[in-house]
Write an enzyme that holds these catalytic residues in place. Sequence first.
Site: not given
Lengths: 525, 525
Positions: A265, A302, A393
């Site tokens: 992930e 996240c 990100e």
Amino acid sequence: MTLTGKMLIGQHAITGNSAAIRAINPATDLPLEPAYPGGSGEHVEQACALARAAFDSYHATSLATRARFLDTMADEIEALGDELIERAVAESGLPRPRILGERGRTCQQLRTFARTVRAGEWLDVRVDPALPERQPLPRSDLRQRQVALGPVAVFGASNFPLAFSVAGGDTASALAAGCPVIVKAHSAHPGTSELVGRAVARAVEKSELHPGVFSLLFGSGREVGIALVSDPRIKAVGFTGSRSGGMALCKAAQARREPIPVYAEMSSINPVVLFPAALQARGEALAQGFVTSLTQGAGQFCTNPGLVIARQGPALERFISVAADLVQRSPAQTMLTPGIFQAYESGIGSLLEHAHAQPVAVGLKREAPNQCQTHLFVTRAEDFLADTALQAEVFGAAALIVQCADDEQIRQVIEFLEGQLTATLHLDDADVEAARALLPTLERKAGRLLVNGWPTGVEVCDAMVHGGPFPATSDPRTTSVGTAAIQRFLRPVCYQDFPDTLLPAALKHSNPLQLRRLLDGQREA
Amino acid sequence: MTLTGKMLIGQHAITGNSAAIRAINPATDLPLEPAYPGGSGEHVEQACALARAAFDSYHATSLATRARFLDTMADEIEALGDELIERAVAESGLPRPRILGERGRTCQQLRTFARTVRAGEWLDVRVDPALPERQPLPRSDLRQRQVALGPVAVFGASNFPLAFSVAGGDTASALAAGCPVIVKAHSAHPGTSELVGRAVARAVEKSELHPGVFSLLFGSGREVGIALVSDPRIKAVGFTGSRSGGMALCKAAQARREPIPVYAEMSSINPVVLFPAALQARGEALAQGFVTSLTQGAGQFCTNPGLVIARQGPALERFISVAADLVQRSPAQTMLTPGIFQAYESGIGSLLEHAHAQPVAVGLKREAPNQCQTHLFVTRAEDFLADTALQAEVFGAAALIVQCADDEQIRQVIEFLEGQLTATLHLDDADVEAARALLPTLERKAGRLLVNGWPTGVEVCDAMVHGGPFPATSDPRTTSVGTAAIQRFLRPVCYQDFPDTLLPAALKHSNPLQLRRLLDGQREA
């Protein structure tokens, strides 16, 4: 209990023989005792041999035994008391209430998997009884259940030192599936890892399981991790962390003679679409909710909402203005590690230098080392669509607002996005048809879709999906949070014409586990 | 209908522009008309663009519409009548009854997936209703269903020109999941592929679906296949064939910016263990069953029993003697292609040269081109354990018998094996405990375990597993035969706090599809 700096290979505490890691208190930048010498190839070898030796007997445990083991893990973690909380706060810079909450979540997660194991739905039992009279050929008796993949390597995450680390979601779901686990501790919180690791080892002992069911290794570089993933006895990998770290593990897993699944992930910017009627009716409240979600935990989730997409116009201007004001008043917060702080600063630096990312607000100044100042940027859809760098990100409390000309441009911006963990829609009744038109695109892009909420906060339950298309994860067919995470560590086996005495309990004719089987195409009531 | 040599990009028949393939009748070694010019990058591009354009609308079809489409595919294949049968016989060298049976299996497989789609179990619906009063935090309404991955590339297999080719198991399960399909036809049976492809395209048209739901490409080399797997719009791959071919596709899929799953079913030698009491009691009948299974279809089954494992002694000697006699009297059979025949000859050549593979019987001489003579070899466990070359698959009617000193050596031989599609146990009551001791090892090695049967013959049903650990397949978590194959092309999506009007039918509060949902942890009755 005093921290020892030792790894755990089964029930044995072992001092590593490679470069030591030492936790840094990010709030003070000071190192914490003790040092944690790293493991090397021989420790990986020992842990894997022990996990392999444990597999057959652990996999054969009854559902009740395995569930009790998971419950015992939770009990043992709670029994660590305040020492665990204090150490986790010191190692993570996270506030005490957050760590207390995370401990609760971790133990609840273990107990949820215990219930899931007992219920047995995950065995996905399918029975097609023999049809000896069938023409032109008879049918054999065919029975399918799920079995465990084998020993699993788990890499702890930095941002959940309890809930996604040594006894976190990956470990809980792999153990629930019947897989022994070897954890490579995250170097940011070795003390927390040692404490929790010892609690797990105690649960193994109290449950009278093979000691190889659980091991815990340290390592300062990538050597131990790559050796683990490359070991032929390891059959799957769970990881939460950076895109580069996840991709390195995927590469190592694919380079093996027998490639294995890696559940990594990795990265997500979690787009939020503000529809016109909702934005018009409650722009201020939306701005408030947005900044609260953005700044929670210094943005180190996240599922942090890093991208806001909306039609340009006065309503969006008002939203930006209120959000900017809230951002400017948001205090700087200690980040998890000096490395994460530096990466955040570097990401912000790139945005500040970007010709088409307009800074609109910065949070309050930092007053201690490694503190994250909130940042808010704005760009136009045309510019966003022209440069993938604007969707990289930036892990921390930073967000970009994309101003779109119309619904079609909103759709284009979403279509342009890489895979995401979540996508959020804020809408009123008048927005429903516009949202409906966007849903097929959103379903292709994200693992969880939310209406009128915020993506931070991930419930541990049956219906949760914490996953999504690449690069949110390396495998969109799965979730790493919630009970469906157990499926990652299973494979089906079919038993043909077995005498009842040789069938596993899940498949016996008398159905002793009282499962709702798929019997001859019908789900049993 | 007359064969045209054209590919299908949606409803358009297109003549390729790269090197042509031409089927060879393996029984005569003579080429068959027409030539099939191969596609190139532009055709891959067009087919992928069309599949992508079809995805959202095809994925949104109701379960009833999608099921009717699958049923219509079966009707259209049956309507091809004798032309299909004759062409498939000519292209494969397989006997007419076998092709008739395979057509039946193919259409039954499509209708089974139609029933599976209607039943909706595969949606795996999970509902965790909101708990607004929960402390310390309320719970949102969370609902999970499975959605389709996206367009899928399917590579037809040579050994099932109908059941695992253009409209075979991979295509049926991907279409059932809601994925458009682009088939790269196997070069051994282009005429069969064209006929079936047109039948599928007619079903698409009659079902009023987007034309991009199905395309069919030809290509003589690997260029079209690698381009397909590398196209960013393709989201999964189904393949049945050689280990080198499967691994090449896996490599291409991993080299993409967004790696995708490849379901490659590759190689298996399907060990058969003969336990002492069974061998003693009915060695002759076992030898008869073994040789029948070994020689069926010239041994060209993925589940062909290529390895027999038993304790040495008089009972095994008798088994070998009877089997050798049957092998010697077994007629040579036409293989699927000259290339498969040559690979078989090469594999047999390697075994004949191997110092520790002792030939014990050869079948009757060949009387036509490309015919497979049955071969039986014997080796000792020590020699088998010393050289992995003895477990390389020889695709065709060849088998190796491994003589073991005791139960422990039988276990060692099984432990030494790579992953397998099947493992078979022949046992009597007195063998049950020895078999029980072996089960954990067998479960780690194979996807399907059989007692007192033969592995050839793979039922299409809910409980079937046609899969297994590497290198039997590239993904042991799945099956390529049976209704669970649909799961390969799905991913979960969670809908949080959605208004009912925006929820997909599977998740609406009124449960209009009448699914047995996992509701708050309980399976609905």
